[in-house]
Write a protein that holds these residues in place. Sequence first.
Motif, mmCIF file in Angstrom:
data_model
loop_
_atom_site.group_PDB
_atom_site.id
_atom_site.type_symbol
_atom_site.label_atom_id
_atom_site.label_comp_id
_atom_site.label_asym_id
_atom_site.label_seq_id
_atom_site.Cartn_x
_atom_site.Cartn_y
_atom_site.Cartn_z
ATOM 1 N N ALA A 153 0.519 -1.408 -0.202
ATOM 2 C CA ALA A 153 -0.060 -0.237 0.370
ATOM 3 C C ALA A 153 1.142 1.381 0.243
ATOM 4 C CB ALA A 153 -0.725 0.163 1.223
ATOM 5 N N TYR A 154 2.451 1.388 -0.321
ATOM 6 C CA TYR A 154 2.939 2.337 0.031
ATOM 7 C C TYR A 154 3.593 2.249 -0.998
ATOM 8 C CZ TYR A 154 7.197 4.542 1.048
ATOM 9 O OH TYR A 154 8.583 5.553 0.657
ATOM 10 N N VAL A 155 4.079 3.617 -2.108
ATOM 11 C CA VAL A 155 5.012 3.671 -2.982
ATOM 12 C C VAL A 155 6.457 4.685 -2.637
ATOM 13 C CG1 VAL A 155 5.003 5.527 -5.291
ATOM 14 C CG2 VAL A 155 2.950 4.152 -4.299
ATOM 15 N N PRO A 156 7.037 3.349 -2.929
ATOM 16 C CA PRO A 156 8.529 4.768 -1.814
ATOM 17 C C PRO A 156 8.908 5.856 -3.320
ATOM 18 C CG PRO A 156 8.704 2.219 -2.256
ATOM 19 C CD PRO A 156 7.115 2.088 -2.670
ATOM 20 N N CYS A 157 9.210 6.683 -2.556
ATOM 21 C CA CYS A 157 9.651 7.615 -3.356
ATOM 22 C C CYS A 157 10.668 8.200 -2.959
ATOM 23 C CB CYS A 157 8.375 9.286 -3.282
ATOM 24 S SG CYS A 157 6.726 8.673 -4.460
ATOM 25 N N ASN A 158 11.625 8.889 -4.341
ATOM 26 C CA ASN A 158 12.696 9.186 -3.824
ATOM 27 C C ASN A 158 13.013 10.584 -2.742
ATOM 28 O OD1 ASN A 158 15.254 8.788 -4.872
ATOM 29 N ND2 ASN A 158 15.394 10.438 -6.790
ATOM 30 N N GLY A 159 13.537 10.165 -1.932
ATOM 31 C CA GLY A 159 14.321 11.270 -0.367
ATOM 32 C C GLY A 159 13.178 11.018 0.579
ATOM 33 N N ASP A 160 11.847 10.051 0.520
ATOM 34 C CA ASP A 160 10.757 9.430 1.738
ATOM 35 C C ASP A 160 12.465 9.212 2.811
ATOM 36 O OD1 ASP A 160 8.899 9.932 0.386
ATOM 37 O OD2 ASP A 160 7.854 7.890 0.120
ATOM 38 N N LEU A 161 11.724 9.445 3.958
ATOM 39 C CA LEU A 161 12.639 9.063 4.707
ATOM 40 C C LEU A 161 11.897 8.041 5.585
ATOM 41 C CD1 LEU A 161 13.658 12.970 6.204
ATOM 42 C CD2 LEU A 161 14.741 10.668 4.900
ATOM 43 N N ILE A 162 12.854 7.048 6.441
ATOM 44 C CA ILE A 162 11.988 5.477 7.497
ATOM 45 C C ILE A 162 13.040 6.318 8.524
ATOM 46 C CG2 ILE A 162 13.665 4.077 6.296
ATOM 47 C CD1 ILE A 162 11.316 2.130 6.196
ATOM 48 N N PHE A 163 12.126 6.089 9.768
ATOM 49 C CA PHE A 163 12.359 6.319 11.225
ATOM 50 C C PHE A 163 11.558 5.184 11.137
ATOM 51 C CE2 PHE A 163 11.005 10.468 9.391
ATOM 52 C CZ PHE A 163 12.280 11.519 10.160
ATOM 53 N N LEU A 164 12.803 4.812 12.173
ATOM 54 C CA LEU A 164 12.635 3.068 13.188
ATOM 55 C C LEU A 164 12.296 3.418 13.997
ATOM 56 C CD1 LEU A 164 13.800 2.180 10.019
ATOM 57 C CD2 LEU A 164 15.465 0.413 11.515
#
Length: 221
Positions: free
Chosen positions: A33-44
């Motif tokens: 359901a997610y569309v990865p895009c250039n510059g997205d940030l993933i916080f863990l």
Amino acid sequence: MRKAVLLLYFAVVFVAVSCTPSGVEETSVITEAYVPCNGDLIFLTTDESEFSDAIATATAQTDELQFVHVAVIAVDDGVASVIEATAKHGVSETPYYEYIKPLRRENRGVAAVIKRITEDIPMELSVQRVKECLGQGYNWTFMPTPGKKYCSELVYECFLRPDGSHIFTARPMNFLDPNGNMPAFWTNIFSALGLDVPQGQPGTNPNDMSKEPCLREVYRY
């Protein structure tokens, strides 16, 4: 009826591929359901390591989630990857699907939150800066050090406005626990480096960065 179904289908597809603010070039690949895009940030959230626990202790607030790490999603020709600065590998790159596998385990709560930059900046150039840091070592001093980066420093230094200013904010760093004591984890590290703990010096951390007004949440694992 058939025409209505087709219109609905194309509307869904349009929403799925629209993943960047107006004026920014779109580069994406669809996954779940997610569309990865250039510059997205993933916080863990915490990975239960001593290092993550020390970060969480120093930066925790009263919010629902506490973040101990941040990484950058890059997309090239429809293929997504994650670029991050870690204590073990320095600045390195991992295929996106491989990176998210451990985040999809059941019954562990929210493992990560993906946020998107809403400010209209030269995204391709910003991600290119991130890529140019690949191979650099981890910055254990948490102070500006040529050729080394810690996780949120990588983001802070690479995502810039056209005039060269930072879109994220540097704030006084805190290494103390909630009782105002310096954990042995930090004193041992900086003692080995022959340095004082940079308490109060300007810097960044994932928890503060996740709350910046230029970000909006788009997905959770």
